[in-house]
Design a protein around this motif. Structure first.
Motif, PDB file in Angstrom:
ATOM      1  N   GLY A 112       0.821  -1.202   0.000  1.00 34.03           N
ATOM      2  CA  GLY A 112       0.000   0.000   0.000  1.00 34.03           C
ATOM      3  C   GLY A 112       0.849   1.243   0.000  1.00 34.03           C
ATOM      4  O   GLY A 112       1.962   1.233   0.514  1.00 34.03           O
ATOM      5  N   VAL A 113       0.324   2.289  -0.614  1.00 38.72           N
ATOM      6  CA  VAL A 113       1.036   3.565  -0.636  1.00 38.72           C
ATOM      7  C   VAL A 113       0.009   4.692  -0.614  1.00 38.72           C
ATOM      8  O   VAL A 113      -1.014   4.624  -1.283  1.00 38.72           O
ATOM      9  N   LYS A 114       0.285   5.705   0.199  1.00 36.90           N
ATOM     10  CA  LYS A 114      -0.541   6.909   0.278  1.00 36.90           C
ATOM     11  C   LYS A 114       0.388   8.104   0.164  1.00 36.90           C
ATOM     12  O   LYS A 114       1.472   8.118   0.750  1.00 36.90           O
ATOM     13  N   VAL A 115      -0.043   9.105  -0.599  1.00 43.91           N
ATOM     14  CA  VAL A 115       0.732  10.329  -0.750  1.00 43.91           C
ATOM     15  C   VAL A 115      -0.208  11.507  -0.552  1.00 43.91           C
ATOM     16  O   VAL A 115      -1.420  11.382  -0.718  1.00 43.91           O
ATOM     17  N   GLY A 116       0.333  12.645  -0.183  1.00 45.77           N
ATOM     18  CA  GLY A 116      -0.517  13.809  -0.059  1.00 45.77           C
ATOM     19  C   GLY A 116       0.251  15.066   0.276  1.00 45.77           C
ATOM     20  O   GLY A 116       1.394  15.024   0.695  1.00 45.77           O
ATOM     21  N   ARG A 117      -0.456  16.176   0.062  1.00 45.64           N
ATOM     22  CA  ARG A 117       0.078  17.494   0.397  1.00 45.64           C
ATOM     23  C   ARG A 117      -0.570  17.955   1.686  1.00 45.64           C
ATOM     24  O   ARG A 117      -1.703  17.585   1.996  1.00 45.64           O
ATOM     25  N   ASP A 118       0.121  18.787   2.428  1.00 49.58           N
ATOM     26  CA  ASP A 118      -0.385  19.284   3.692  1.00 49.58           C
ATOM     27  C   ASP A 118      -1.705  20.031   3.492  1.00 49.58           C
ATOM     28  O   ASP A 118      -1.838  20.833   2.568  1.00 49.58           O
ATOM     29  N   ALA A 119      -2.658  19.772   4.372  1.00 49.70           N
ATOM     30  CA  ALA A 119      -3.971  20.419   4.309  1.00 49.70           C
ATOM     31  C   ALA A 119      -3.952  21.839   4.876  1.00 49.70           C
ATOM     32  O   ALA A 119      -4.956  22.543   4.789  1.00 49.70           O
ATOM     33  N   GLY A 120      -2.832  22.251   5.445  1.00 49.72           N
ATOM     34  CA  GLY A 120      -2.706  23.621   5.942  1.00 49.72           C
ATOM     35  C   GLY A 120      -3.477  23.896   7.220  1.00 49.72           C
ATOM     36  O   GLY A 120      -3.858  25.026   7.485  1.00 49.72           O
ATOM     37  N   LEU A 121      -3.694  22.864   8.006  1.00 49.06           N
ATOM     38  CA  LEU A 121      -4.487  23.035   9.226  1.00 49.06           C
ATOM     39  C   LEU A 121      -3.678  23.568  10.400  1.00 49.06           C
ATOM     40  O   LEU A 121      -4.251  24.005  11.392  1.00 49.06           O
ATOM     41  N   ARG A 122      -2.364  23.522  10.276  1.00 48.55           N
ATOM     42  CA  ARG A 122      -1.514  23.968  11.369  1.00 48.55           C
ATOM     43  C   ARG A 122      -0.227  24.554  10.802  1.00 48.55           C
ATOM     44  O   ARG A 122       0.378  23.984   9.898  1.00 48.55           O
ATOM     45  N   GLU A 123       0.200  25.675  11.336  1.00 46.11           N
ATOM     46  CA  GLU A 123       1.424  26.309  10.876  1.00 46.11           C
ATOM     47  C   GLU A 123       2.638  25.455  11.235  1.00 46.11           C
ATOM     48  O   GLU A 123       2.680  24.810  12.283  1.00 46.11           O
ATOM     49  N   GLY A 124       3.624  25.439  10.345  1.00 41.60           N
ATOM     50  CA  GLY A 124       4.861  24.720  10.606  1.00 41.60           C
ATOM     51  C   GLY A 124       4.873  23.279  10.127  1.00 41.60           C
ATOM     52  O   GLY A 124       5.869  22.593  10.274  1.00 41.60           O
ATOM     53  N   ASN A 125       3.754  22.824   9.563  1.00 45.25           N
ATOM     54  CA  ASN A 125       3.717  21.452   9.055  1.00 45.25           C
ATOM     55  C   ASN A 125       4.653  21.292   7.861  1.00 45.25           C
ATOM     56  O   ASN A 125       5.043  22.259   7.211  1.00 45.25           O
ATOM     57  N   TRP A 126       4.962  20.049   7.567  1.00 42.23           N
ATOM     58  CA  TRP A 126       5.723  19.716   6.373  1.00 42.23           C
ATOM     59  C   TRP A 126       4.784  19.847   5.178  1.00 42.23           C
ATOM     60  O   TRP A 126       3.561  19.870   5.338  1.00 42.23           O
ATOM     61  N   ASP A 127       5.341  19.919   3.967  1.00 45.84           N
ATOM     62  CA  ASP A 127       4.535  20.196   2.774  1.00 45.84           C
ATOM     63  C   ASP A 127       3.928  18.969   2.106  1.00 45.84           C
ATOM     64  O   ASP A 127       2.873  19.063   1.484  1.00 45.84           O
ATOM     65  N   PHE A 128       4.604  17.830   2.191  1.00 47.99           N
ATOM     66  CA  PHE A 128       4.063  16.625   1.563  1.00 47.99           C
ATOM     67  C   PHE A 128       4.515  15.390   2.335  1.00 47.99           C
ATOM     68  O   PHE A 128       5.467  15.440   3.106  1.00 47.99           O
ATOM     69  N   THR A 129       3.790  14.306   2.105  1.00 47.43           N
ATOM     70  CA  THR A 129       4.147  13.042   2.750  1.00 47.43           C
ATOM     71  C   THR A 129       3.941  11.875   1.796  1.00 47.43           C
ATOM     72  O   THR A 129       3.115  11.938   0.882  1.00 47.43           O
ATOM     73  N   ILE A 130       4.714  10.847   2.040  1.00 48.14           N
ATOM     74  CA  ILE A 130       4.579   9.551   1.359  1.00 48.14           C
ATOM     75  C   ILE A 130       4.608   8.502   2.458  1.00 48.14           C
ATOM     76  O   ILE A 130       5.525   8.499   3.283  1.00 48.14           O
ATOM     77  N   THR A 131       3.611   7.639   2.484  1.00 46.64           N
ATOM     78  CA  THR A 131       3.590   6.526   3.422  1.00 46.64           C
ATOM     79  C   THR A 131       3.406   5.254   2.603  1.00 46.64           C
ATOM     80  O   THR A 131       2.437   5.155   1.837  1.00 46.64           O
ATOM     81  N   ALA A 132       4.337   4.324   2.729  1.00 51.57           N
ATOM     82  CA  ALA A 132       4.266   3.083   1.962  1.00 51.57           C
ATOM     83  C   ALA A 132       4.499   1.892   2.879  1.00 51.57           C
ATOM     84  O   ALA A 132       5.359   1.948   3.763  1.00 51.57           O
ATOM     85  N   ASP A 133       3.709   0.856   2.669  1.00 53.25           N
ATOM     86  CA  ASP A 133       3.829  -0.373   3.450  1.00 53.25           C
ATOM     87  C   ASP A 133       4.430  -1.486   2.592  1.00 53.25           C
ATOM     88  O   ASP A 133       4.112  -1.607   1.401  1.00 53.25           O
TER      89      ASP A 133
END
Length: 95
Positions: free
Chosen positions: A36-57
């Protein structure tokens, strides 16, 4: 099972269209044992978050190693994520 989590911070002015192509490229990888793999961009709900993520199993360490050494995966790292990113953090955990 091995879970790989990657977070990236983009450089100022980074091409977000190119980032989207890179994330789509990760999803499209056909790695035996990648379950499995999920990717995404930050939803902007909190200041200081990272911009993107990749999670793979991955089924096991060997499958993760195959992903880590995959030619297309490394091309995406070299040609897209490296140039766009100011900082990248990653961790692999057993789940």
């Amino acid at each position: 099972m091995i879970r790989n989590v990657v977070m990236g911070r983009l450089k100022p002015g980074a091409d977000t269209d190119l980032l989207e192509k890179g994330l789509a490229g990760i999803v499209a990888l056909a790695i035996p044992g990648m379950t499995g793999v999920k990717v995404g961009r930050d939803a902007g709900l909190r200041e200081g978050n990272w911009d993107f993520t990749i999670t793979a199993d991955f089924a096991d360490v060997a499958a993760y190693r195959a992903y880590d050494e995959d030619e297309e995966h490394n091309r995406l790292r070299r040609e897209i994520f490296g140039p766009l990113s100011e900082e990248i953090a990653r961790i692999q955990i057993e789940v």
